[in-house]
Design a protein around this motif. Structure first.
Motif, PDB file in Angstrom:
ATOM      1  N   GLY A  70       0.564  13.668  -7.004  1.00  0.00           N
ATOM      2  CA  GLY A  70      -0.818  13.937  -7.380  1.00  0.00           C
ATOM      3  C   GLY A  70      -1.215  13.272  -8.695  1.00  0.00           C
ATOM      4  N   TYR A  71      -0.769  11.999  -8.883  1.00  0.00           N
ATOM      5  CA  TYR A  71      -1.178  11.261 -10.090  1.00  0.00           C
ATOM      6  C   TYR A  71      -2.658  10.891 -10.016  1.00  0.00           C
ATOM      7  N   PHE A  72      -3.209  10.473 -11.167  1.00  0.00           N
ATOM      8  CA  PHE A  72      -4.592   9.942 -11.282  1.00  0.00           C
ATOM      9  C   PHE A  72      -5.642  10.858 -10.638  1.00  0.00           C
ATOM     10  N   GLY A  73      -5.403  12.168 -10.698  1.00  0.00           N
ATOM     11  CA  GLY A  73      -6.412  13.101 -10.173  1.00  0.00           C
ATOM     12  C   GLY A  73      -6.428  13.218  -8.650  1.00  0.00           C
ATOM     13  N   PHE A  74      -5.456  12.543  -7.954  1.00  0.00           N
ATOM     14  CA  PHE A  74      -5.389  12.684  -6.484  1.00  0.00           C
ATOM     15  C   PHE A  74      -4.771  14.042  -6.153  1.00  0.00           C
ATOM     16  N   PRO A  75      -5.074  14.597  -4.975  1.00  0.00           N
ATOM     17  CA  PRO A  75      -4.445  15.882  -4.628  1.00  0.00           C
ATOM     18  C   PRO A  75      -2.933  15.708  -4.494  1.00  0.00           C
ATOM     19  N   LYS A  76      -2.186  16.761  -4.833  1.00  0.00           N
ATOM     20  CA  LYS A  76      -0.722  16.724  -4.743  1.00  0.00           C
ATOM     21  C   LYS A  76      -0.336  17.097  -3.312  1.00  0.00           C
ATOM     22  N   LEU A  77       0.111  16.134  -2.520  1.00  0.00           N
ATOM     23  CA  LEU A  77       0.284  16.379  -1.079  1.00  0.00           C
ATOM     24  C   LEU A  77       1.722  16.675  -0.670  1.00  0.00           C
ATOM     25  N   GLY A  78       2.685  16.450  -1.571  1.00  0.00           N
ATOM     26  CA  GLY A  78       4.075  16.781  -1.254  1.00  0.00           C
ATOM     27  C   GLY A  78       4.610  16.054  -0.037  1.00  0.00           C
ATOM     28  N   ILE A  79       5.206  16.804   0.882  1.00  0.00           N
ATOM     29  CA  ILE A  79       5.937  16.224   2.022  1.00  0.00           C
ATOM     30  C   ILE A  79       5.056  15.392   2.954  1.00  0.00           C
ATOM     31  N   ILE A  80       3.752  15.714   3.060  1.00  0.00           N
ATOM     32  CA  ILE A  80       2.924  14.933   4.010  1.00  0.00           C
ATOM     33  C   ILE A  80       2.463  13.610   3.386  1.00  0.00           C
ATOM     34  N   VAL A 106       0.846  -1.204   0.000  1.00  0.00           N
ATOM     35  CA  VAL A 106       0.000   0.000   0.000  1.00  0.00           C
ATOM     36  C   VAL A 106       0.885   1.258   0.000  1.00  0.00           C
ATOM     37  N   GLY A 107       1.937   1.223   0.833  1.00  0.00           N
ATOM     38  CA  GLY A 107       2.846   2.373   0.923  1.00  0.00           C
ATOM     39  C   GLY A 107       3.555   2.667  -0.388  1.00  0.00           C
ATOM     40  N   VAL A 108       4.086   1.609  -1.017  1.00  0.00           N
ATOM     41  CA  VAL A 108       4.842   1.777  -2.266  1.00  0.00           C
ATOM     42  C   VAL A 108       3.945   2.343  -3.376  1.00  0.00           C
ATOM     43  N   ILE A 109       2.677   1.938  -3.384  1.00  0.00           N
ATOM     44  CA  ILE A 109       1.764   2.437  -4.428  1.00  0.00           C
ATOM     45  C   ILE A 109       1.299   3.862  -4.104  1.00  0.00           C
ATOM     46  N   THR A 110       0.891   4.085  -2.844  1.00  0.00           N
ATOM     47  CA  THR A 110       0.260   5.386  -2.533  1.00  0.00           C
ATOM     48  C   THR A 110       1.257   6.529  -2.346  1.00  0.00           C
ATOM     49  N   THR A 111       2.501   6.232  -1.869  1.00  0.00           N
ATOM     50  CA  THR A 111       3.448   7.336  -1.620  1.00  0.00           C
ATOM     51  C   THR A 111       3.716   8.171  -2.878  1.00  0.00           C
ATOM     52  N   PRO A 112       4.192   7.547  -3.991  1.00  0.00           N
ATOM     53  CA  PRO A 112       4.470   8.391  -5.168  1.00  0.00           C
ATOM     54  C   PRO A 112       3.210   9.044  -5.743  1.00  0.00           C
ATOM     55  N   VAL A 113       2.069   8.315  -5.669  1.00  0.00           N
ATOM     56  CA  VAL A 113       0.803   8.859  -6.203  1.00  0.00           C
ATOM     57  C   VAL A 113       0.426  10.138  -5.450  1.00  0.00           C
ATOM     58  N   LEU A 114       0.560  10.097  -4.104  1.00  0.00           N
ATOM     59  CA  LEU A 114       0.165  11.261  -3.299  1.00  0.00           C
ATOM     60  C   LEU A 114       1.213  12.382  -3.332  1.00  0.00           C
ATOM     61  N   ILE A 115       2.497  12.014  -3.489  1.00  0.00           N
ATOM     62  CA  ILE A 115       3.522  13.067  -3.569  1.00  0.00           C
ATOM     63  C   ILE A 115       3.277  13.915  -4.822  1.00  0.00           C
TER      64      ILE A 115
END
Length: 456
Positions: free
Chosen positions: A189-199, A178-187
């Motif tokens: 902001g891929y696939f329309g997710f918000p771009k969260l950067g450091i958090i 879960v971490g490996v998939i979600t970390t880069p996506v959230l950093i």
């Protein structure tokens, strides 16, 4: 009674049972270390050097929190092991309930105060102003999600107490996935997710934990696992003063030992830093390699503690010597093989972390000094964990702290004045050997003469 419900020590072939239990435990430890490495790579590659510095600041805070949780889980695992050895499922549930209650209270307090006072904590750690705006939100999000992390660590430790080391491996693989998939996506902001950067890494960690806890609830209930979170277990999540006292008595020394080790680590880093940037780089690389070699040694000690606790619970104290022999044999085979491989391939291992050939050569030199002593470190951990399973925790903890405070740190300091950077590693090796001799002597001549009693 199925194989799963059986006590580990009542099975015929102790070597085979130990090995089957041990392998998933080693794999889990290595996976968890890898997840930290992967996370750091994502942050460094996608957010840059300042972000790495911002995330690294959290490590000393995390370590102190982990001392609290690992101490709790060590105490709980011993009691769960003893109750399981006695085949008393009701008692197992009481211990689990009491531990989860303390974890929830402690975790919630840490989360609330951590978020409120994160800035003060970071200022006390002397964080650079350039990094503060990145560090503060990261640390707040990590602390806010810490109760999930604590429950995950406690629950997977307790599962091992009843002889199940496969489910924690499954849970660990899943949380890392879960971490490996979600970390880069959230950093990014891929696939329309918000771009969260450091958090992003902090939120990804909490998402991983939440997913795993939901999965464990469903999976354990479906498998009719003895530790399934059903009503029988949930109604035990309350304050049970008598049990809490025993869990803390067993757990606090482990926590104290962890804190001492980390403080000594900081002192040694200070000594290393005096020798310049190359020395610090070599120190980092050598430590990475040593970590991976210490995992099997520590995993064998954890397994030994669980087997010993179940033997005591089952009223078979005569098996304790056999468990100790098996664990020491495994340490020689597993840790010994890794030590030999690390000697043979030291150049390549160093080159994984360092590009400068001079620093690679320096790293190799330092590895050669200390590698062999990991065998002694493993044996001392086994002696201490067998004694912990019987409730003897204070003296082994004092021996450990003495080895660090009175041998490792002074020796590293003195030897580095005599022999330069290499002297620091001679100090490590000396401390590991002395620690093993002291724990071994106490085990052989004092602890073995005591009558072993069930704690609950």
């Amino acid at each position: 009674m199925s194989q799963h419900q059986q006590s580990l020590v009542t099975q015929q072939n102790l070597w085979k049972t130990f090995l089957v239990f041990l392998l998933p435990l080693i794999a889990t430890n290595i996976l968890q270390n890898l997840s930290g490495t992967i996370n750091t790579i994502f942050v460094g590659q996608m957010l840059g050097v300042h972000a790495i510095a911002a995330v690294s600041v959290f490590f000393p805070i995390l370590f102190c929190l982990m001392a609290f949780v690992i101490g709790l889980s060590a105490g709980a695992t011993v009691l769960v092991g003893q109750a399981w050895g006695a085949q008393n499922l009701e008692k197992v549930r009481c211990v689990v309930g009491s531990t989860l209650f303390m974890t929830l209270i402690g975790g919630s307090l840490i989360a609330i105060f951590g978020v409120l006072y994160a800035k003060h904590i970071l200022m006390a750690l002397g964080i650079d102003d350039e990094v503060m705006h990145l560090s503060l939100p990261y640390v707040q999000w990590m602390l806010a999600g810490s109760p999930l992390l604590f429950i995950y660590i406690i629950y997977t430790s307790i599962l091992r107490g009843v002889g199940d080391s496969r489910t924690p491996l499954l849970a660990s693989t899943m949380s890392i996935g879960v971490g490996v998939i979600t970390t880069p996506v959230l950093i990014a902001g891929y696939f329309g997710f918000p771009k969260l950067g450091i958090i992003a890494p902090a939120i990804a960690t909490s998402l991983g934990m939440l997913t795993v806890l939901i999965f464990l609830t469903v999976y354990l209930n479906k498998k009719d696992h003895p530790l399934k979170p059903d009503w029988q277990l949930i109604k035990n999540i309350r304050h049970q003063p008598k049990l809490s006292k025993i869990i803390l008595r067993l757990g606090i020394p482990t926590g104290v030992q962890m804190v001492t080790t980390s403080v000594a680590g900081l002192v040694i880093v200070g000594l290393v830093n005096r020798h310049g940037a190359d020395a610090t780089a070599a120190y980092g690389a050598v430590n990475q390699v040593l970590n991976y070699i210490q995992f099997p040694a520590l995993s064998i000690a954890i397994a030994a503690s669980i087997f010993a606790a179940q033997a005591i619970g089952a009223g078979k104290s005569d098996l304790l010597a056999k468990v100790t022999r098996t664990a020491l044999g495994m340490n020689i085979i597993f840790t010994g093989t890794l030590v030999i491989l690390a000697y043979l391939f030291s150049k390549y291992l160093m080159a994984l972390f360092i590009t400068d050939p001079n620093v690679v050569a320096l790293g190799q030199q330092l590895l050669f000094i200390v590698l062999w002593s990991i065998l002694f470190f493993g044996a001392s951990a086994i002696f201490a964990s067998i004694m912990r399973a019987s409730g003897t925790v204070t003296i082994p903890m004092i021996i450990n702290v003495l080895a660090i405070v009175c041998i490792e740190v002074p020796a590293a300091y003195t030897f580095s004045n005599w022999w330069g950077l290499e002297g620091i590693w001679y100090g490590y090796a000396l401390a590991f050997v002395c620690l093993c001799i002291m724990q071994g002597l106490y085990y052989q001549f004092v602890w073995k003469k005591k009558t072993v009693k069930v704690l609950i």
